[in-house]
Design a protein around this motif. Sequence first.
Motif, PDB file in Angstrom:
ATOM      1  N   THR A  47     -39.208 -50.638 -20.970  1.00  0.00           N
ATOM      2  CA  THR A  47     -37.774 -51.598 -20.507  1.00  0.00           C
ATOM      3  C   THR A  47     -37.025 -50.833 -19.472  1.00  0.00           C
ATOM      4  O   THR A  47     -36.987 -49.682 -19.570  1.00  0.00           O
ATOM      5  CB  THR A  47     -36.742 -52.062 -21.479  1.00  0.00           C
ATOM      6  OG1 THR A  47     -36.025 -50.887 -21.769  1.00  0.00           O
ATOM      7  CG2 THR A  47     -37.395 -52.694 -22.704  1.00  0.00           C
ATOM      8  N   PRO A  48     -36.506 -51.622 -18.450  1.00  0.00           N
ATOM      9  CA  PRO A  48     -35.754 -50.704 -17.446  1.00  0.00           C
ATOM     10  C   PRO A  48     -34.636 -50.132 -17.764  1.00  0.00           C
ATOM     11  O   PRO A  48     -34.212 -48.823 -17.348  1.00  0.00           O
ATOM     12  CB  PRO A  48     -35.093 -52.094 -16.546  1.00  0.00           C
ATOM     13  CG  PRO A  48     -36.093 -53.054 -16.605  1.00  0.00           C
ATOM     14  CD  PRO A  48     -36.508 -53.100 -18.079  1.00  0.00           C
ATOM     15  N   GLY A  49     -34.058 -50.500 -19.050  1.00  0.00           N
ATOM     16  CA  GLY A  49     -33.085 -49.910 -19.793  1.00  0.00           C
ATOM     17  C   GLY A  49     -33.492 -48.553 -20.361  1.00  0.00           C
ATOM     18  O   GLY A  49     -32.747 -47.382 -20.134  1.00  0.00           O
ATOM     19  N   ASN A  50     -34.489 -48.481 -21.036  1.00  0.00           N
ATOM     20  CA  ASN A  50     -35.121 -47.174 -21.670  1.00  0.00           C
ATOM     21  C   ASN A  50     -35.410 -46.193 -20.488  1.00  0.00           C
ATOM     22  O   ASN A  50     -35.094 -45.130 -20.561  1.00  0.00           O
ATOM     23  CB  ASN A  50     -36.343 -47.406 -22.293  1.00  0.00           C
ATOM     24  CG  ASN A  50     -36.135 -48.387 -23.697  1.00  0.00           C
ATOM     25  OD1 ASN A  50     -35.019 -48.387 -24.322  1.00  0.00           O
ATOM     26  ND2 ASN A  50     -37.108 -48.823 -24.046  1.00  0.00           N
ATOM     27  N   PHE A  51     -35.799 -46.855 -19.395  1.00  0.00           N
ATOM     28  CA  PHE A  51     -36.396 -45.866 -18.128  1.00  0.00           C
ATOM     29  C   PHE A  51     -35.155 -45.201 -17.672  1.00  0.00           C
ATOM     30  O   PHE A  51     -34.918 -43.999 -17.383  1.00  0.00           O
ATOM     31  CB  PHE A  51     -37.223 -46.924 -17.337  1.00  0.00           C
ATOM     32  CG  PHE A  51     -37.418 -46.213 -15.984  1.00  0.00           C
ATOM     33  CD1 PHE A  51     -38.191 -44.876 -15.797  1.00  0.00           C
ATOM     34  CD2 PHE A  51     -36.998 -46.262 -14.690  1.00  0.00           C
ATOM     35  CE1 PHE A  51     -38.627 -44.299 -14.751  1.00  0.00           C
ATOM     36  CE2 PHE A  51     -37.258 -45.849 -13.556  1.00  0.00           C
ATOM     37  CZ  PHE A  51     -38.203 -44.717 -13.530  1.00  0.00           C
ATOM     38  N   MET A  52     -34.111 -46.054 -17.398  1.00  0.00           N
ATOM     39  CA  MET A  52     -32.746 -45.697 -16.628  1.00  0.00           C
ATOM     40  C   MET A  52     -32.310 -44.654 -17.501  1.00  0.00           C
ATOM     41  O   MET A  52     -31.684 -43.531 -17.280  1.00  0.00           O
ATOM     42  CB  MET A  52     -31.924 -46.803 -16.520  1.00  0.00           C
ATOM     43  CG  MET A  52     -30.695 -46.640 -15.693  1.00  0.00           C
ATOM     44  SD  MET A  52     -31.394 -46.223 -13.876  1.00  0.00           S
ATOM     45  CE  MET A  52     -30.382 -47.211 -12.996  1.00  0.00           C
ATOM     46  N   ARG A  53     -32.286 -44.751 -19.015  1.00  0.00           N
ATOM     47  CA  ARG A  53     -31.797 -43.902 -19.966  1.00  0.00           C
ATOM     48  C   ARG A  53     -32.450 -42.391 -19.653  1.00  0.00           C
ATOM     49  O   ARG A  53     -31.669 -41.460 -19.712  1.00  0.00           O
ATOM     50  CB  ARG A  53     -31.527 -44.044 -21.347  1.00  0.00           C
ATOM     51  CG  ARG A  53     -30.369 -45.054 -21.642  1.00  0.00           C
ATOM     52  CD  ARG A  53     -30.261 -45.376 -23.012  1.00  0.00           C
ATOM     53  NE  ARG A  53     -31.452 -46.285 -23.771  1.00  0.00           N
ATOM     54  CZ  ARG A  53     -31.353 -47.558 -23.465  1.00  0.00           C
ATOM     55  NH1 ARG A  53     -30.305 -48.169 -22.463  1.00  0.00           N
ATOM     56  NH2 ARG A  53     -32.450 -48.263 -23.523  1.00  0.00           N
ATOM     57  N   MET A  54     -33.593 -42.603 -19.740  1.00  0.00           N
ATOM     58  CA  MET A  54     -34.267 -41.333 -19.519  1.00  0.00           C
ATOM     59  C   MET A  54     -34.184 -40.458 -18.290  1.00  0.00           C
ATOM     60  O   MET A  54     -33.955 -39.333 -18.418  1.00  0.00           O
ATOM     61  CB  MET A  54     -35.903 -41.532 -19.550  1.00  0.00           C
ATOM     62  CG  MET A  54     -36.780 -40.202 -19.670  1.00  0.00           C
ATOM     63  SD  MET A  54     -37.221 -39.770 -17.825  1.00  0.00           S
ATOM     64  CE  MET A  54     -38.121 -41.319 -17.057  1.00  0.00           C
ATOM     65  N   VAL A  55     -34.026 -41.214 -17.353  1.00  0.00           N
ATOM     66  CA  VAL A  55     -33.542 -40.501 -16.044  1.00  0.00           C
ATOM     67  C   VAL A  55     -32.294 -40.238 -15.921  1.00  0.00           C
ATOM     68  O   VAL A  55     -32.072 -38.803 -15.571  1.00  0.00           O
ATOM     69  CB  VAL A  55     -33.917 -41.540 -14.876  1.00  0.00           C
ATOM     70  CG1 VAL A  55     -33.129 -40.955 -13.433  1.00  0.00           C
ATOM     71  CG2 VAL A  55     -35.375 -41.951 -14.593  1.00  0.00           C
ATOM     72  N   HIS A  56     -31.385 -40.682 -16.540  1.00  0.00           N
ATOM     73  CA  HIS A  56     -30.120 -40.403 -16.505  1.00  0.00           C
ATOM     74  C   HIS A  56     -29.873 -39.090 -17.308  1.00  0.00           C
ATOM     75  O   HIS A  56     -29.108 -38.190 -17.185  1.00  0.00           O
ATOM     76  CB  HIS A  56     -29.049 -41.409 -17.191  1.00  0.00           C
ATOM     77  CG  HIS A  56     -27.761 -41.218 -17.405  1.00  0.00           C
ATOM     78  ND1 HIS A  56     -27.359 -40.452 -18.773  1.00  0.00           N
ATOM     79  CD2 HIS A  56     -26.347 -41.121 -16.650  1.00  0.00           C
ATOM     80  CE1 HIS A  56     -26.195 -40.219 -18.573  1.00  0.00           C
ATOM     81  NE2 HIS A  56     -25.697 -40.422 -17.358  1.00  0.00           N
ATOM     82  N   ASP A  57     -30.492 -38.883 -18.512  1.00  0.00           N
ATOM     83  CA  ASP A  57     -30.414 -37.920 -19.498  1.00  0.00           C
ATOM     84  C   ASP A  57     -31.271 -36.659 -18.912  1.00  0.00           C
ATOM     85  O   ASP A  57     -31.055 -35.526 -19.317  1.00  0.00           O
ATOM     86  CB  ASP A  57     -30.989 -38.152 -20.760  1.00  0.00           C
ATOM     87  CG  ASP A  57     -30.085 -39.441 -21.488  1.00  0.00           C
ATOM     88  OD1 ASP A  57     -29.026 -39.515 -21.036  1.00  0.00           O
ATOM     89  OD2 ASP A  57     -30.563 -39.852 -22.402  1.00  0.00           O
ATOM     90  N   ASN A  58     -32.362 -36.749 -18.323  1.00  0.00           N
ATOM     91  CA  ASN A  58     -33.409 -35.649 -18.161  1.00  0.00           C
ATOM     92  C   ASN A  58     -33.424 -35.303 -16.404  1.00  0.00           C
ATOM     93  O   ASN A  58     -33.804 -34.342 -16.044  1.00  0.00           O
ATOM     94  CB  ASN A  58     -34.481 -36.019 -18.421  1.00  0.00           C
ATOM     95  CG  ASN A  58     -34.465 -36.341 -19.823  1.00  0.00           C
ATOM     96  OD1 ASN A  58     -34.404 -35.289 -20.758  1.00  0.00           O
ATOM     97  ND2 ASN A  58     -34.843 -37.419 -20.506  1.00  0.00           N
TER      98      ASN A  58
END
Length: 123
Positions: A47-58
């Motif tokens: 999902t876009p949300g999962n992807f965004m969280r990964m980029v935000h966190d890493n």
Amino acid sequence: KSDVAVNAADRKAIEKVIRDQLDAFGRDDARRAFAHASPDIQRTFRTPGNFMRMVHDNYEPVYRAGSVRFLRLDSVDQQWVQTVQLVDEAGRVWRALFTMKRQPDKTWKVGGCELVPTSAITT
């Protein structure tokens, strides 16, 4: 060498995809950022949300790039890698190595990103 040659139009298209994805991250537009990810990245994060969280966190320098400068496009291990210099909000300089994947419709998608810190700091 990569088995896929790139020309000036490809170089421009690759830069546009990366710029648009960085802009989407900066605006918290998860759908637009996710749309520029390759199908394998999309399958991994679902999902876009999962992807965004990964980029935000890493990938904070990618998520909130202060300034962006395109450096080299190189063929590495049969893939095209676009090196981009990013400056984060604290003024630290990073190199982001974007692996680009040409799709069957000849468009380009981001297949991954490796962040390399530098010792440089802007003032």
